[in-house]
Design a protein around this motif. Structure first.
Motif, PDB file in Angstrom:
ATOM      1  N   MET A   3      30.702  37.429  23.261  1.00 33.46           N
ATOM      2  CA  MET A   3      29.360  37.829  23.677  1.00 33.46           C
ATOM      3  C   MET A   3      29.156  37.609  25.174  1.00 33.46           C
ATOM      4  SD  MET A   3      27.891  39.244  21.177  1.00 33.46           S
ATOM      5  CE  MET A   3      26.222  39.336  21.793  1.00 33.46           C
ATOM      6  N   LYS A   4      29.730  36.541  25.726  1.00 34.24           N
ATOM      7  CA  LYS A   4      29.643  36.323  27.172  1.00 34.24           C
ATOM      8  C   LYS A   4      30.403  37.405  27.923  1.00 34.24           C
ATOM      9  CE  LYS A   4      28.945  31.314  27.021  1.00 34.24           C
ATOM     10  NZ  LYS A   4      29.525  29.971  27.311  1.00 34.24           N
ATOM     11  N   PHE A   5      31.568  37.772  27.392  1.00 31.21           N
ATOM     12  CA  PHE A   5      32.354  38.849  27.984  1.00 31.21           C
ATOM     13  C   PHE A   5      31.558  40.158  27.961  1.00 31.21           C
ATOM     14  CE2 PHE A   5      35.186  42.477  27.138  1.00 31.21           C
ATOM     15  CZ  PHE A   5      36.009  42.435  28.255  1.00 31.21           C
ATOM     16  N   LEU A   6      30.925  40.456  26.825  1.00 33.10           N
ATOM     17  CA  LEU A   6      30.150  41.680  26.678  1.00 33.10           C
ATOM     18  C   LEU A   6      28.946  41.684  27.619  1.00 33.10           C
ATOM     19  CD1 LEU A   6      29.498  44.322  25.213  1.00 33.10           C
ATOM     20  CD2 LEU A   6      28.416  42.971  23.399  1.00 33.10           C
ATOM     21  N   GLU A   7      28.229  40.579  27.676  1.00 29.50           N
ATOM     22  CA  GLU A   7      27.051  40.497  28.545  1.00 29.50           C
ATOM     23  C   GLU A   7      27.426  40.666  30.012  1.00 29.50           C
ATOM     24  OE1 GLU A   7      23.487  37.312  29.672  1.00 29.50           O
ATOM     25  OE2 GLU A   7      24.887  36.883  28.033  1.00 29.50           O
ATOM     26  N   ARG A   8      28.523  40.054  30.417  1.00 29.53           N
ATOM     27  CA  ARG A   8      28.969  40.151  31.802  1.00 29.53           C
ATOM     28  C   ARG A   8      29.343  41.588  32.150  1.00 29.53           C
ATOM     29  NH1 ARG A   8      32.714  36.798  31.362  1.00 29.53           N
ATOM     30  NH2 ARG A   8      34.586  38.122  31.438  1.00 29.53           N
ATOM     31  N   LYS A   9      30.038  42.249  31.232  1.00 29.69           N
ATOM     32  CA  LYS A   9      30.443  43.631  31.457  1.00 29.69           C
ATOM     33  C   LYS A   9      29.228  44.553  31.552  1.00 29.69           C
ATOM     34  CE  LYS A   9      35.040  43.909  31.373  1.00 29.69           C
ATOM     35  NZ  LYS A   9      35.828  44.613  32.404  1.00 29.69           N
ATOM     36  N   ILE A  10      28.277  44.371  30.642  1.00 27.31           N
ATOM     37  CA  ILE A  10      27.087  45.228  30.640  1.00 27.31           C
ATOM     38  C   ILE A  10      26.303  45.074  31.933  1.00 27.31           C
ATOM     39  CG2 ILE A  10      24.799  45.491  29.587  1.00 27.31           C
ATOM     40  CD1 ILE A  10      26.123  45.095  26.873  1.00 27.31           C
ATOM     41  N   ASN A  11      26.104  43.849  32.374  1.00 27.87           N
ATOM     42  CA  ASN A  11      25.346  43.611  33.596  1.00 27.87           C
ATOM     43  C   ASN A  11      26.041  44.178  34.828  1.00 27.87           C
ATOM     44  OD1 ASN A  11      23.174  42.298  32.366  1.00 27.87           O
ATOM     45  ND2 ASN A  11      24.206  40.322  32.421  1.00 27.87           N
ATOM     46  N   SER A  12      27.365  44.079  34.856  1.00 34.38           N
ATOM     47  CA  SER A  12      28.097  44.534  36.037  1.00 34.38           C
ATOM     48  C   SER A  12      28.221  46.049  36.105  1.00 34.38           C
ATOM     49  CB  SER A  12      29.490  43.902  36.070  1.00 34.38           C
ATOM     50  OG  SER A  12      30.269  44.336  34.973  1.00 34.38           O
ATOM     51  N   VAL A  13      28.342  46.704  34.947  1.00 33.41           N
ATOM     52  CA  VAL A  13      28.555  48.149  34.928  1.00 33.41           C
ATOM     53  C   VAL A  13      27.241  48.916  34.883  1.00 33.41           C
ATOM     54  CG1 VAL A  13      29.528  50.072  33.613  1.00 33.41           C
ATOM     55  CG2 VAL A  13      30.832  47.961  33.890  1.00 33.41           C
ATOM     56  N   PHE A  14      26.317  48.518  34.019  1.00 33.32           N
ATOM     57  CA  PHE A  14      25.111  49.302  33.792  1.00 33.32           C
ATOM     58  C   PHE A  14      23.949  48.913  34.688  1.00 33.32           C
ATOM     59  CE2 PHE A  14      27.437  49.539  29.725  1.00 33.32           C
ATOM     60  CZ  PHE A  14      27.577  50.917  29.636  1.00 33.32           C
ATOM     61  N   ASN A  15      23.979  47.724  35.271  1.00 35.16           N
ATOM     62  CA  ASN A  15      22.936  47.300  36.204  1.00 35.16           C
ATOM     63  C   ASN A  15      21.528  47.499  35.633  1.00 35.16           C
ATOM     64  OD1 ASN A  15      21.805  46.365  38.603  1.00 35.16           O
ATOM     65  ND2 ASN A  15      21.797  48.399  39.546  1.00 35.16           N
ATOM     66  N   PRO A  16      21.187  46.817  34.539  1.00 36.06           N
ATOM     67  CA  PRO A  16      19.863  47.010  33.926  1.00 36.06           C
ATOM     68  C   PRO A  16      18.735  46.524  34.841  1.00 36.06           C
ATOM     69  CG  PRO A  16      21.021  45.167  32.902  1.00 36.06           C
ATOM     70  CD  PRO A  16      22.003  45.833  33.802  1.00 36.06           C
ATOM     71  N   VAL A  17      17.572  47.167  34.748  1.00 32.92           N
ATOM     72  CA  VAL A  17      16.429  46.786  35.575  1.00 32.92           C
ATOM     73  C   VAL A  17      15.999  45.359  35.257  1.00 32.92           C
ATOM     74  CG1 VAL A  17      15.538  49.114  35.927  1.00 32.92           C
ATOM     75  CG2 VAL A  17      14.862  47.833  33.885  1.00 32.92           C
ATOM     76  N   GLN A  18      15.530  44.666  36.264  1.00 27.54           N
ATOM     77  CA  GLN A  18      15.159  43.261  36.096  1.00 27.54           C
ATOM     78  C   GLN A  18      13.787  43.076  35.455  1.00 27.54           C
ATOM     79  OE1 GLN A  18      17.361  40.705  36.820  1.00 27.54           O
ATOM     80  NE2 GLN A  18      18.753  42.453  37.102  1.00 27.54           N
ATOM     81  N   TRP A  19      12.909  44.067  35.622  1.00 24.92           N
ATOM     82  CA  TRP A  19      11.539  43.885  35.152  1.00 24.92           C
ATOM     83  C   TRP A  19      11.388  44.057  33.645  1.00 24.92           C
ATOM     84  CZ3 TRP A  19      10.083  48.228  32.675  1.00 24.92           C
ATOM     85  CH2 TRP A  19      10.639  49.448  33.080  1.00 24.92           C
ATOM     86  N   ASN A  20      12.414  44.624  32.981  1.00 26.39           N
ATOM     87  CA  ASN A  20      12.329  44.880  31.540  1.00 26.39           C
ATOM     88  C   ASN A  20      13.208  43.894  30.774  1.00 26.39           C
ATOM     89  OD1 ASN A  20      12.071  45.907  28.976  1.00 26.39           O
ATOM     90  ND2 ASN A  20      13.073  47.862  29.410  1.00 26.39           N
TER      91      ASN A  20
END
Length: 476
Positions: free
Chosen positions: A373-390
């Motif tokens: 799950m840490k691997f998945l979360e790190r990958k998602i944040n680095s590739v998809f760059n989700p907005v911070q306000w949501n």
């Protein structure tokens, strides 16, 4: 329960047939198919084209196409000339035309003696729309719990874009309580038809107004991505059939989300959650595994890391090109770290992401695994760059489902991404279309079917508003 799949034009029907072929060849599921009628192998689908070459064989070869109801195959003779105006044409448009324009609108097909007047086109369009609506109602009546309509169409041609826009508008009035999803194919940037950017402009603006969600694919980008991935797997060039194969795989995996008894979330619910406001409806889909050259790109016993990387490569394939010399010079851990840091493409931001993971032991092997799950979360944040306000920008869903193939715990991922990636796509369409529009190029092909300057001005404004809405959500 189920969804109705409406396929329009050559592109829409080729993609649907490709997806059905992949489903029939797959060993993953038996019987409980979300796209099929209850207790039947017949698909919930209607296939429509204004020329016969794609659909006529379905009517003639009932042994090969027994899974398609022949009553739901509607084809005509003369095509729509790759013209949005001719595909959308109705009696209201016809009434705008002067007598001289109506005379100009006579088109000739197949032989010099076979003339089709604008009156005949109008009548045929009305007949097509009426038949589609009637068959849709009959198909819906065969479903115990009807959930949604998904329409597959190209944005570039005449039947898919023009007639598709017309049908989607009609459906929005008739089936108001039903989620209406459009699966839209953006054309190659050059080479298909000189009218393709006008058609894409008009159809994009139209479906934005009437659809509830829009899944989009780019032909050019998929071709480039598959060429890069395919070069690592097999010495074989990629063509349009492989692009259709890939899109068919993504759609098959999307519909398979509901192809089990344990998952209570329906795919259109995920689409609705992805569309955070009325102005943000464009969704990209990536999935793993997918089919390329008639083979799965991942083995049946692949790791979660391989599966996740495959999905990410599809979304940001430009950033995953490996430098073999560099990989040899630095350690594997350092290389992976550099890779993660380089993936994010400046300016691309994700407003909402819905990712579904499925396997026989997904809860134990992925959801309950801290390291995964840490691997998945790190990958998602680095590739998809989700907005911070949501705080709900990223939603993960897990489906525990036993494989029908003994000993094969087939893993699957489908990720829906609503991001600012759509901005440069629409910007490019508007830019090229406006250059032609300002020069007056090819506009007479639309004037003679009742379109006016205001129709184009409204479409340009609509696409600009979509871009502004996406930019505003990032800057918010």
């Amino acid at each position: 329960m189920g969804t109705l799949l409406l396929n329009l034009g050559q592109c829409g029907n080729q993609l649907a047939l490709q997806m059905f072929n992949l489903i029939d060849k797959s060993s993953m599921h038996e019987g409980n198919m979300f796209l099929r009628r209850r207790e039947s192998n017949i698909y919930h689908t209607i296939l429509v084209d204004t020329e016969p070459k794609i659909l006529k064989p379905i009517v003639e070869d009932r042994k090969l196409y027994s899974h398609i109801d022949v009553k739901n195959v509607l084809y005509y003779q003369y095509g729509r000339g790759n013209n949005w105006g001719l595909g959308y044409l109705n009696f209201k448009q016809k009434s705008k035309l002067s007598k001289s324009n109506q005379q100009q609108a006579i088109s000739v097909f197949k032989s010099s003696t076979n003339e089709v007047s604008i009156q005949q086109y109008c009548q045929e369009n009305e007949q097509i729309v009426e038949q589609i609506i009637n068959q849709a109602r009959k198909e819906i009546e065969k479903t115990d719990y009807f959930l949604s309509i998904s329409t597959i169409m190209s944005l570039a041609g005449g039947t898919g874009s023009g007639l598709g826009s017309r049908v989607i508008q009609e459906f929005s009035d008739i089936f108001q309580e039903v989620h209406q999803n459009v699966i839209a194919i953006f054309p190659n940037k050059t080479g298909e038809t000189p009218l393709q950017h006008y058609n894409t402009l008009l159809s994009s603006a139209h479906i934005q107004q009437y659809a509830d969600s829009i899944i989009y694919f780019e032909n050019d980008r998929i071709y480039q991505m598959l060429s890069q991935i395919g070069s690592k797997q097999i010495d074989k060039s990629v063509d349009l059939s492989n692009v259709n194969e890939y899109i068919g795989s993504c759609l098959m995996n999307l519909f398979w989300i509901n192809d089990n008894c344990t998952n209570l979330r329906y795919y259109q619910d995920l689409l609705s959650e992805c569309c955070i406001t009325e102005g943000h409806k464009f969704i990209e889909v990536v999935s793993a595994p997918f089919t390329l050259f008639a083979h799965s790109n991942l083995g049946p016993l692949c790791t979660w890391e391989d599966l996740i990387k495959s999905s990410l490569e599809q979304y940001a394939f430009e950033k995953f090109e490996d430098d073999s010399d560099q990989q040899q010079q630095i350690g594997e851990a350092v290389a992976k770290s550099l890779q993660i840091q380089s993936v994010q493409k400046k300016g691309e931001t994700t407003l909402n992401l819905q990712s579904v993971f499925r396997s026989e032991n997904v809860l134990k092997t992925l959801q309950d695994s801290d390291s995964h799950m840490k691997f998945l979360e790190r990958k998602i944040n680095s590739v998809f760059n989700p907005v911070q306000w949501n705080p709900d920008a990223v939603q993960l869903h897990f489906i525990n489902e036993k494989s029908s193939v003994k000993g094969h715990d087939q893993k699957m991922n489908v990720t829906l991404i609503n991001s600012t990636k759509i901005i440069p796509i629409l910007k490019n369409v508007s830019k090229i279309a406006y250059q032609k529009y300002r020069s007056g190029a090819y506009l007479h092909w639309y004037w003679k079917y009742g379109l006016e300057n205001q129709d184009f001005d409204n479409a340009f404004e609509s696409l600009q508003k979509i871009q502004d809405d996406y930019n505003y959500m990032v800057e918010y």
